[in-house]
Design an enzyme around this catalytic site. Structure first.
Site, PDB file in Angstrom:
ATOM      1  N   MET A  69      46.411  37.450  28.621  1.00  7.63           N
ATOM      2  CA  MET A  69      45.554  38.328  29.021  1.00  7.63           C
ATOM      3  C   MET A  69      45.276  39.838  27.620  1.00  7.63           C
ATOM      4  O   MET A  69      46.028  39.292  27.242  1.00  7.63           O
ATOM      5  CB  MET A  69      45.915  39.037  29.808  1.00  7.63           C
ATOM      6  CG  MET A  69      45.716  38.140  31.398  1.00  7.63           C
ATOM      7  SD  MET A  69      43.767  37.937  31.536  1.00  7.63           S
ATOM      8  CE  MET A  69      43.274  39.118  32.065  1.00  7.63           C
ATOM      9  N   ASP A 122      36.589  35.649  38.833  1.00  6.03           N
ATOM     10  CA  ASP A 122      38.245  36.387  38.695  1.00  6.03           C
ATOM     11  C   ASP A 122      38.469  36.937  40.036  1.00  6.03           C
ATOM     12  O   ASP A 122      37.187  37.577  41.491  1.00  6.03           O
ATOM     13  CB  ASP A 122      37.746  38.117  38.180  1.00  6.03           C
ATOM     14  CG  ASP A 122      37.958  37.627  37.070  1.00  6.03           C
ATOM     15  OD1 ASP A 122      38.294  36.733  36.874  1.00  6.03           O
ATOM     16  OD2 ASP A 122      36.845  38.265  36.265  1.00  6.03           O
ATOM     17  N   MET A 175      44.237  36.361  40.210  1.00  8.33           N
ATOM     18  CA  MET A 175      45.065  37.036  40.224  1.00  8.33           C
ATOM     19  C   MET A 175      45.457  37.841  41.788  1.00  8.33           C
ATOM     20  O   MET A 175      45.167  38.647  42.573  1.00  8.33           O
ATOM     21  CB  MET A 175      43.866  38.819  39.579  1.00  8.33           C
ATOM     22  CG  MET A 175      44.176  38.694  38.006  1.00  8.33           C
ATOM     23  SD  MET A 175      42.704  39.491  36.902  1.00  8.33           S
ATOM     24  CE  MET A 175      41.777  38.058  38.057  1.00  8.33           C
ATOM     25  N   HIS A 211      40.006  32.483  37.799  1.00  5.04           N
ATOM     26  CA  HIS A 211      41.190  32.839  37.183  1.00  5.04           C
ATOM     27  C   HIS A 211      42.081  33.894  38.524  1.00  5.04           C
ATOM     28  O   HIS A 211      41.062  34.976  38.632  1.00  5.04           O
ATOM     29  CB  HIS A 211      40.642  33.901  36.675  1.00  5.04           C
ATOM     30  CG  HIS A 211      41.499  35.237  35.996  1.00  5.04           C
ATOM     31  ND1 HIS A 211      41.457  36.239  34.869  1.00  5.04           N
ATOM     32  CD2 HIS A 211      42.913  34.904  35.330  1.00  5.04           C
ATOM     33  CE1 HIS A 211      42.712  36.654  34.686  1.00  5.04           C
ATOM     34  NE2 HIS A 211      43.696  36.103  35.164  1.00  5.04           N
ATOM     35  N   HIS A 222      33.170  32.459  34.592  1.00  9.37           N
ATOM     36  CA  HIS A 222      34.583  32.852  34.752  1.00  9.37           C
ATOM     37  C   HIS A 222      34.521  33.447  36.363  1.00  9.37           C
ATOM     38  O   HIS A 222      33.448  34.421  36.050  1.00  9.37           O
ATOM     39  CB  HIS A 222      34.931  33.919  33.807  1.00  9.37           C
ATOM     40  CG  HIS A 222      36.713  34.348  33.955  1.00  9.37           C
ATOM     41  ND1 HIS A 222      37.353  33.404  33.724  1.00  9.37           N
ATOM     42  CD2 HIS A 222      37.219  34.959  34.246  1.00  9.37           C
ATOM     43  CE1 HIS A 222      38.791  33.999  33.649  1.00  9.37           C
ATOM     44  NE2 HIS A 222      38.869  35.166  34.048  1.00  9.37           N
ATOM     45  N   ASP A 228      41.131  36.925  27.528  1.00  8.18           N
ATOM     46  CA  ASP A 228      40.113  37.777  28.530  1.00  8.18           C
ATOM     47  C   ASP A 228      40.312  38.620  28.680  1.00  8.18           C
ATOM     48  O   ASP A 228      41.498  39.464  28.875  1.00  8.18           O
ATOM     49  CB  ASP A 228      40.685  36.749  29.472  1.00  8.18           C
ATOM     50  CG  ASP A 228      39.884  37.800  31.616  1.00  8.18           C
ATOM     51  OD1 ASP A 228      39.222  38.215  30.564  1.00  8.18           O
ATOM     52  OD2 ASP A 228      40.172  36.983  32.200  1.00  8.18           O
ATOM     53  N   SER A 275      32.318  36.426  32.411  1.00 11.59           N
ATOM     54  CA  SER A 275      32.469  36.566  33.488  1.00 11.59           C
ATOM     55  C   SER A 275      31.576  37.834  34.625  1.00 11.59           C
ATOM     56  O   SER A 275      31.068  38.649  34.460  1.00 11.59           O
ATOM     57  CB  SER A 275      33.495  37.697  33.824  1.00 11.59           C
ATOM     58  OG  SER A 275      34.638  38.185  35.272  1.00 11.59           O
ATOM     59  N   MET A 319      40.759  38.450  43.015  1.00 13.41           N
ATOM     60  CA  MET A 319      41.970  39.195  43.262  1.00 13.41           C
ATOM     61  C   MET A 319      42.049  39.648  44.096  1.00 13.41           C
ATOM     62  O   MET A 319      41.666  40.105  45.188  1.00 13.41           O
ATOM     63  CB  MET A 319      40.704  40.768  42.097  1.00 13.41           C
ATOM     64  CG  MET A 319      40.943  40.442  41.320  1.00 13.41           C
ATOM     65  SD  MET A 319      40.449  42.137  39.944  1.00 13.41           S
ATOM     66  CE  MET A 319      39.779  40.983  38.285  1.00 13.41           C
TER      67      MET A 319
HETATM   68  C1  DX5 Z   1      39.951  41.567  34.197  1.00 13.56           C
HETATM   69  C2  DX5 Z   1      39.471  39.722  34.297  1.00 13.56           C
HETATM   70  C3  DX5 Z   1      38.434  39.506  33.376  1.00 13.56           C
HETATM   71  C4  DX5 Z   1      37.504  40.248  33.074  1.00 13.56           C
HETATM   72  C5  DX5 Z   1      36.890  41.033  31.954  1.00 13.56           C
HETATM   73  O1  DX5 Z   1      40.730  41.627  35.104  1.00 13.56           O
HETATM   74  O2  DX5 Z   1      40.600  39.166  34.487  1.00 13.56           O
HETATM   75  O3  DX5 Z   1      38.244  38.489  33.577  1.00 13.56           O
HETATM   76  O4  DX5 Z   1      36.099  40.332  33.986  1.00 13.56           O
HETATM   77  O5  DX5 Z   1      35.928  41.959  31.796  1.00 13.56           O
HETATM   78  P1  DX5 Z   1      35.655  42.330  29.748  1.00 13.56           P
HETATM   79  O6  DX5 Z   1      35.024  41.403  29.295  1.00 13.56           O
HETATM   80  O7  DX5 Z   1      34.960  43.744  30.637  1.00 13.56           O
HETATM   81  O8  DX5 Z   1      37.277  42.736  29.587  1.00 13.56           O
HETATM   82 ZN    ZN Z   2      39.486  37.432  34.451  1.00 16.25          ZN
END
Ligand code: DX5
Ligand code: ZN
Length: 221
Positions: free
Chosen positions: A136, A34, A67, A65, A32, A174, A9, A36
């Protein structure tokens, strides 16, 4: 059982040097990303312009991903950018089956994410609409949180449901995935592992990926 896939990620990477940071994890299976929106989760990262720039900067498959709220409205835009897979949260979709079909129609794999406290049972009958399920293992929003063991039974039930459905649906976890947690997740049935801080806080991110892959392979049934 399918092969093990490790998706670093970039949430834990240096955002000012994303192309270089992606180049450091060439032995990964996908990147990956993220996204947000500061509404679905209390954090803000990037939107389509940055994802488009990442797409242009690497040949690696992108595992997006989302969010974000109103996934039905926005997720298809990410499919159009050439992502390998687009994951929406079921909590943010009014019509998950319609959205999954829309994503596939745009040429991307359709993936649906569940927060730790969201049960999988209401969605058991729609698994064939999906290419991947993301469970998650932290509350979404931030990297560096601790793996939630309470999700392990849900991983086991999801793996069983996938086997019962008889279709090759990937099962991604994740959050908090690290050398001391990945074996439990793999033993429970996960086969795609997102790792942010465990990869990017390592001195050698590529070596960290190899180590995670070996641990998961050895733990898988
Ligand atoms: C959190 C993200 C993850 C995050 C995971 O909401 O969706 O993808 O990057 O990070 P680690 O591996 O540090 O928990
Ligand atoms: Zn993620």
């Amino acid at each position: 059982m399918t092969g093990i896939h490790i998706h670093p990620s970039i949430l834990s990477a240096d955002f000012a040097r994303l192309a270089d940071e992606i180049a450091r994890v060439q032995n990964s299976d996908a990147i990956h990303v993220d996204v947000m929106d500061n509404h679905f989760v209390p954090n803000l990262t990037m939107g389509t312009p940055v994802v488009q720039a990442i797409r242009a900067a690497t040949d690696k498959p992108l595992d997006i991903h989302l969010m974000i709220e109103d996934a039905d409205r926005w997720a298809p835009d990410y499919a159009d950018l050439g992502a390998e897979s687009v994951t929406f949260h079921v909590e943010a979709s009014k019509a998950p089956i319609r959205l999954a079909r829309e994503l596939r129609a745009r040429g991307t794999k359709a993936s649906m994410a569940l927060k730790p406290a969201t049960p999988i049972e209401p969605y058991m009958d729609m698994l064939t609409e999906l290419d991947m399920i993301l469970l998650m293992t932290v509350e979404p929003g931030f990297g560096g949180q601790s793996f939630l063991d309470v999700v392990l039974p849900k991983i086991r039930r999801a793996r069983q449901a996938i086997e019962d459905a008889g279709v090759p649906i990937a099962l991604q976890v994740d959050g908090g995935v690290a050398p001391d947690t990945i074996e439990r997740a793999a033993e429970a049935g996960a086969d795609v592992f997102v790792a942010g801080s465990a990869v990017y806080s390592a001195d050698d991110p590529a070596k960290a990926i190899d180590e995670l892959r070996t641990l998961a392979r050895n733990a898988q049934h």
